[in-house]
Design a protein around this motif. Structure first.
Motif, short mmCIF file in Angstrom:
data_model
loop_
_atom_site.label_atom_id
_atom_site.label_comp_id
_atom_site.label_asym_id
_atom_site.label_seq_id
_atom_site.Cartn_x
_atom_site.Cartn_y
_atom_site.Cartn_z
N UNK A 1 4.80 2.35 6.99
CA UNK A 1 3.97 3.41 7.56
C UNK A 1 2.81 3.75 6.64
N UNK A 2 1.59 3.59 7.15
CA UNK A 2 0.39 3.92 6.40
C UNK A 2 -0.06 5.34 6.73
N UNK A 3 -0.65 6.01 5.75
CA UNK A 3 -1.25 7.31 6.01
C UNK A 3 -2.39 7.15 7.00
N UNK A 4 -2.36 7.94 8.05
CA UNK A 4 -3.43 7.96 9.04
C UNK A 4 -4.61 8.73 8.44
N UNK A 5 -5.68 8.01 8.12
CA UNK A 5 -6.81 8.64 7.45
C UNK A 5 -7.57 9.61 8.36
N UNK A 6 -7.27 9.60 9.66
CA UNK A 6 -7.89 10.59 10.54
C UNK A 6 -7.22 11.96 10.39
N UNK A 7 -6.05 11.97 9.75
CA UNK A 7 -5.37 13.23 9.45
C UNK A 7 -5.95 13.74 8.13
N UNK A 8 -6.76 14.75 8.19
CA UNK A 8 -7.46 15.24 7.01
C UNK A 8 -6.50 15.95 6.05
N UNK A 9 -6.94 16.15 4.83
CA UNK A 9 -6.11 16.83 3.83
C UNK A 9 -5.70 18.21 4.36
N UNK A 10 -4.41 18.50 4.23
CA UNK A 10 -3.90 19.78 4.70
C UNK A 10 -3.55 19.80 6.17
N UNK A 11 -3.75 18.66 6.87
CA UNK A 11 -3.42 18.58 8.28
C UNK A 11 -2.19 17.69 8.49
N UNK A 12 -1.65 17.74 9.69
CA UNK A 12 -0.45 16.97 10.00
C UNK A 12 -0.44 16.61 11.48
N UNK A 13 0.44 15.67 11.80
CA UNK A 13 0.67 15.30 13.20
C UNK A 13 2.08 14.77 13.33
N UNK A 14 2.57 14.69 14.56
CA UNK A 14 3.88 14.09 14.81
C UNK A 14 3.78 12.58 14.63
N UNK A 15 4.86 11.97 14.14
CA UNK A 15 4.93 10.52 14.11
C UNK A 15 5.13 10.02 15.54
N UNK A 16 4.59 8.86 15.81
CA UNK A 16 4.82 8.23 17.11
C UNK A 16 6.19 7.55 17.10
N UNK A 17 6.70 7.23 18.26
CA UNK A 17 7.99 6.56 18.35
C UNK A 17 7.93 5.20 17.65
N UNK A 18 6.81 4.50 17.75
CA UNK A 18 6.66 3.21 17.07
C UNK A 18 6.74 3.39 15.56
N UNK A 19 6.11 4.42 15.05
CA UNK A 19 6.14 4.69 13.61
C UNK A 19 7.54 5.04 13.13
N UNK A 20 8.25 5.83 13.93
CA UNK A 20 9.62 6.20 13.56
C UNK A 20 10.51 4.96 13.52
N UNK A 21 10.38 4.12 14.51
CA UNK A 21 11.17 2.88 14.55
C UNK A 21 10.84 1.98 13.38
N UNK A 22 9.59 1.97 12.98
CA UNK A 22 9.17 1.15 11.84
C UNK A 22 9.88 1.59 10.57
N UNK A 23 10.04 2.89 10.39
CA UNK A 23 10.71 3.40 9.21
C UNK A 23 12.22 3.22 9.27
N UNK A 24 12.79 3.32 10.48
CA UNK A 24 14.22 3.09 10.63
C UNK A 24 14.55 1.60 10.55
N UNK A 25 13.57 0.75 10.82
CA UNK A 25 13.79 -0.68 10.77
C UNK A 25 14.34 -1.26 12.04
N UNK A 26 14.61 -0.39 13.04
CA UNK A 26 15.13 -0.83 14.31
C UNK A 26 15.00 0.31 15.31
N UNK A 27 15.12 0.03 16.60
CA UNK A 27 15.10 1.12 17.59
C UNK A 27 16.23 2.11 17.31
N UNK A 28 15.96 3.39 17.50
CA UNK A 28 16.97 4.41 17.19
C UNK A 28 18.02 4.54 18.27
N UNK A 29 17.76 4.03 19.45
CA UNK A 29 18.67 4.30 20.57
C UNK A 29 19.24 3.00 21.11
#
Length: 263
Positions: free
Chosen positions: A235-263
């Motif tokens: 997972x790379x930092x989304x550079x469109x998210x400015x300092x001090x800002x945040x967003x939800x991870x997408x399902x694809x990003x979550x799966x990437x960190x888990x290494x497999x589909x969660x369900x």
């Protein structure tokens, strides 16, 4: 669903905290006080109240936060601004940071209310890669890079660091790169000594020791003056998210960190 899990995933508090709330009689299910954390409830039809307020089920949440320098990775602090000061308090009671970044370190920080997610990313045996971009005073020759890649001693009584990846981005002298270095106040540079060597690059580690990146580079002869985490796992930092800002991870990003589909 277990009652304690429901509460933890509804921003009431971490699992350990909500278990105490239940045992202390702060939770009602369909009008009845429940003191058993393992009680099974129906999150779609049962009415759960915490201190007489209805709890709405939000489910698991995952945030990408671009941490600015100057704030600490903590929920509250008497003297310093914390990462949670950038979030809406009403939605963050059960959310916690996954790992931490030093006060003066910027970049990618993840927050969640999912204990399994935290375990996946932080458990040492998982060897999750974390990559940092740095500017440092000093230089890195081939021998220095080899030490970082193979393991280096960073403290008395500590074992070698695990093998790391190092990529030098730019190197030269300070006067040639001072306008590229994102540092507002660099007290370590004497204005009369602009010929001091500087180096920038990327260091990827799989551990999480205290101030590890700074200490590794110091052991290799460099003093870090700017540090930014740019990735965790795939997972790379989304550079469109400015300092001090945040967003939800997408399902694809979550799966990437888990290494497999969660369900």
């Amino acid at each position: 669903m277990r009652l304690d899990k429901f509460l933890a995933e509804s921003s009431v508090g971490r699992r350990k905290v909500v278990r105490n709330y239940i045992k202390e009689g702060f939770i009602k299910v369909n009008g009845k006080i429940i003191t058993e954390p393992a009680m099974e409830i129906n999150e779609n039809s049962d009415v759960i109240k915490f201190l007489c307020k209805v709890v709405s089920y939000t489910g698991k949440v995952y945030y990408m936060f671009n941490k600015p320098a100057g704030c600490i990775t903590a929920r509250k602090d008497k003297t310093n601004k914390t990462i949670f000061d950038f979030f809406d308090d009403d939605k963050m009671n059960g959310v916690f940071h996954v790992g931490r970044l030093d006060k003066d370190t910027e970049g990618l920080l993840l927050l969640t209310n999912d204990g399994e997610f935290e375990h996946k990313l932080m458990y040492p045996q998982k060897h999750m890669e974390k990559t940092y971009f740095f500017w440092a005073l000093g230089s890195l020759d081939e021998e220095n890079k080899k030490q970082l890649q193979q393991g280096i001693y960073i403290g008395k009584g500590e074992i070698l660091t695990k093998p790391a990846k190092i990529e030098v981005h730019k190197c030269g002298i300070y006067k040639d790169f001072k306008h590229e270095m994102p540092i507002e106040n660099l007290n370590n540079i004497d204005s009369n000594q602009y010929n001091q060597p500087v180096v920038s690059g990327y260091l990827t580690i799989t551990e999480g020791r205290n101030h590890q990146v700074k200490r590794m580079l110091k052991a290799a002869g460099c003093y870090v003056v700017y540090l930014k985490r740019i990735s965790i796992g795939g997972l790379m930092l989304d550079e469109s998210v400015k300092k001090g800002q945040y967003r939800f991870l997408t399902e694809v990003e979550i799966q990437k960190l888990f290494g497999k589909p969660r369900y």
